[in-house]
Write a protein that holds these residues in place. Structure first.
Motif, PDB file in Angstrom:
ATOM      1  N   TYR A 163      36.130  35.451  32.912  1.00 53.46           N
ATOM      2  CA  TYR A 163      37.695  35.307  33.048  1.00 53.46           C
ATOM      3  C   TYR A 163      38.119  35.842  31.825  1.00 53.46           C
ATOM      4  CZ  TYR A 163      42.068  32.488  32.559  1.00 53.46           C
ATOM      5  OH  TYR A 163      43.320  32.300  32.229  1.00 53.46           O
ATOM      6  N   LEU A 164      37.640  35.534  30.583  1.00 48.25           N
ATOM      7  CA  LEU A 164      38.382  36.234  29.602  1.00 48.25           C
ATOM      8  C   LEU A 164      38.294  37.831  29.469  1.00 48.25           C
ATOM      9  CD1 LEU A 164      37.026  33.705  26.785  1.00 48.25           C
ATOM     10  CD2 LEU A 164      39.211  33.883  27.601  1.00 48.25           C
ATOM     11  N   ASN A 165      37.368  38.353  29.772  1.00 46.30           N
ATOM     12  CA  ASN A 165      37.169  39.840  29.669  1.00 46.30           C
ATOM     13  C   ASN A 165      37.148  40.488  30.897  1.00 46.30           C
ATOM     14  OD1 ASN A 165      36.807  39.269  26.644  1.00 46.30           O
ATOM     15  ND2 ASN A 165      34.662  38.805  27.209  1.00 46.30           N
ATOM     16  N   LYS A 166      37.297  40.219  32.060  1.00 53.28           N
ATOM     17  CA  LYS A 166      37.143  40.704  33.337  1.00 53.28           C
ATOM     18  C   LYS A 166      35.724  41.498  33.120  1.00 53.28           C
ATOM     19  CE  LYS A 166      40.414  42.251  35.581  1.00 53.28           C
ATOM     20  NZ  LYS A 166      41.608  43.151  35.896  1.00 53.28           N
ATOM     21  N   ASP A 167      34.710  40.633  33.034  1.00 54.52           N
ATOM     22  CA  ASP A 167      33.251  41.270  32.898  1.00 54.52           C
ATOM     23  C   ASP A 167      32.512  41.251  34.301  1.00 54.52           C
ATOM     24  OD1 ASP A 167      30.405  41.757  32.482  1.00 54.52           O
ATOM     25  OD2 ASP A 167      30.840  41.577  30.336  1.00 54.52           O
ATOM     26  N   ALA A 168      32.555  42.322  35.064  1.00 58.80           N
ATOM     27  CA  ALA A 168      31.996  42.120  36.384  1.00 58.80           C
ATOM     28  C   ALA A 168      30.355  41.800  36.319  1.00 58.80           C
ATOM     29  CB  ALA A 168      32.000  43.596  37.048  1.00 58.80           C
ATOM     30  N   LYS A 169      29.731  42.049  35.275  1.00 56.64           N
ATOM     31  CA  LYS A 169      28.312  41.624  35.272  1.00 56.64           C
ATOM     32  C   LYS A 169      28.171  40.255  35.026  1.00 56.64           C
ATOM     33  CE  LYS A 169      24.079  42.732  32.612  1.00 56.64           C
ATOM     34  NZ  LYS A 169      23.435  43.513  31.529  1.00 56.64           N
ATOM     35  N   ALA A 170      28.925  39.638  33.929  1.00 57.10           N
ATOM     36  CA  ALA A 170      29.057  38.356  34.016  1.00 57.10           C
ATOM     37  C   ALA A 170      29.431  37.659  35.217  1.00 57.10           C
ATOM     38  CB  ALA A 170      29.996  37.954  32.744  1.00 57.10           C
ATOM     39  N   HIS A 171      30.397  38.027  35.879  1.00 56.22           N
ATOM     40  CA  HIS A 171      30.782  37.464  37.115  1.00 56.22           C
ATOM     41  C   HIS A 171      29.704  37.339  38.188  1.00 56.22           C
ATOM     42  CE1 HIS A 171      33.778  36.375  40.126  1.00 56.22           C
ATOM     43  NE2 HIS A 171      33.195  37.182  41.121  1.00 56.22           N
TER      44      HIS A 171
END
Length: 276
Positions: free
Chosen positions: A28-36
């Motif tokens: 949510y904070l960084n728009k990180d696709a991998k974290a998603h």
């Protein structure tokens, strides 16, 4: 030994759920696709574990596990996780999924770390009936619907405030539009009201059929009817144009808090309700 193993597996599931929320927050904070992706697959693992535990419990007890507050909390959390996965796969709405999982995590934690005696319920041994099971099932489904209305209402208020103050950043791009949030809380409201109404009707039928002296002047029953009336008034006000924008959202936030209070406090104060 088996009980200890199951307890440890439930604790591991709760830890995985917590880790998934961390990755959702990072995304949510960084728009990180991998974290998603990691967060989604962790939640999926949690759902699989929940489903397996649910299936084993049904096999062991030969009944649907909703006849006590302890069991109802678990089934409610399982439904929230299920809906969050469906929302992720079908509609690609990220922030509602995150908030639903936060609520689900809270209830999974309550279930996992609550005292064992909360699981004791006289219903399972003495008053099992299909009518009671249907009543409780509809009640839990209404709670899930109102949880969704609460999530979309909260997101509406956040988005409205961000747009009003013109503080839009990339962190807010995952929010649904105002129109989507409003449609989401309206759809959830329209779903929850009939579910709760059906639950109350069936519950009253079960009460009058099961007890020689049954009184509707019970804390849980009164609280449930008040909750239903509040949601009906919200819907009526919205349809008449008296409730709109932030006022419409705030009323659903407050109504959900009343639902939660009635869910726990109403059960505690009830003179006969078996979710005690």
């Amino acid at each position: 030994m088996a009980d200890l193993t199951m307890a440890r597996l439930h604790e591991a599931m709760t830890v995985l759920y917590a880790i998934s929320l961390v990755f959702y927050f990072i995304d949510y904070l960084n728009k990180d696709a991998k974290a998603h992706r990691i967060a989604f697959w962790l939640v999926s693992i949690v759902w699989v574990m929940q489903s397996v535990f649910l299936g084993l419990y049904i096999t062991e007890t030969h009944r649907f596990p909703i006849l006590s507050l302890f069991e109802g909390i678990y089934f409610y959390a399982w439904l929230l996780v299920t809906i969050s996965i469906l929302l992720h796969c079908l509609y690609r709405v990220d922030l509602p999924v995150f908030f639903l999982n936060v609520i689900g995590f809270i209830f999974i934690s309550i279930h996992t770390f609550a005292p064992n005696q909360i699981a004791q319920s006289p219903v399972g041994d003495s008053l099992i009936s299909e009518l009671l099971i249907i009543h409780i099932t509809f009640a839990i489904l209404s709670y899930v619907a109102f949880s969704l209305s609460f999530v979309f209402s909260t997101l509406y208020l956040i988005l409205y405030n961000v747009l009003k103050k013109k503080k839009w950043t990339k962190q807010w791009t995952r929010l649904p539009s105002l129109d989507q949030a409003q449609k989401g809380m309206s759809s959830a409201l329209l779903t929850g009201i009939p579910f709760l109404l059906i639950s109350l009707i069936l519950g009253l039928q079960w009460g009058f059929a099961s007890f020689d002296h049954f009184s509707i002047f019970d804390a849980k029953i009164i609280g449930s009817f008040i909750s239903l009336l509040i949601y009906c008034l919200i819907l009526f006000g919205y349809r008449k144009g008296k409730l709109h924008t932030t006022m419409y959202a705030w009323t659903q936030v407050y109504a959900f808090l009343i639902i939660i209070i009635n869910f726990f406090l109403g059960s505690r104060l009830s003179s006969f309700h078996f979710w005690n």
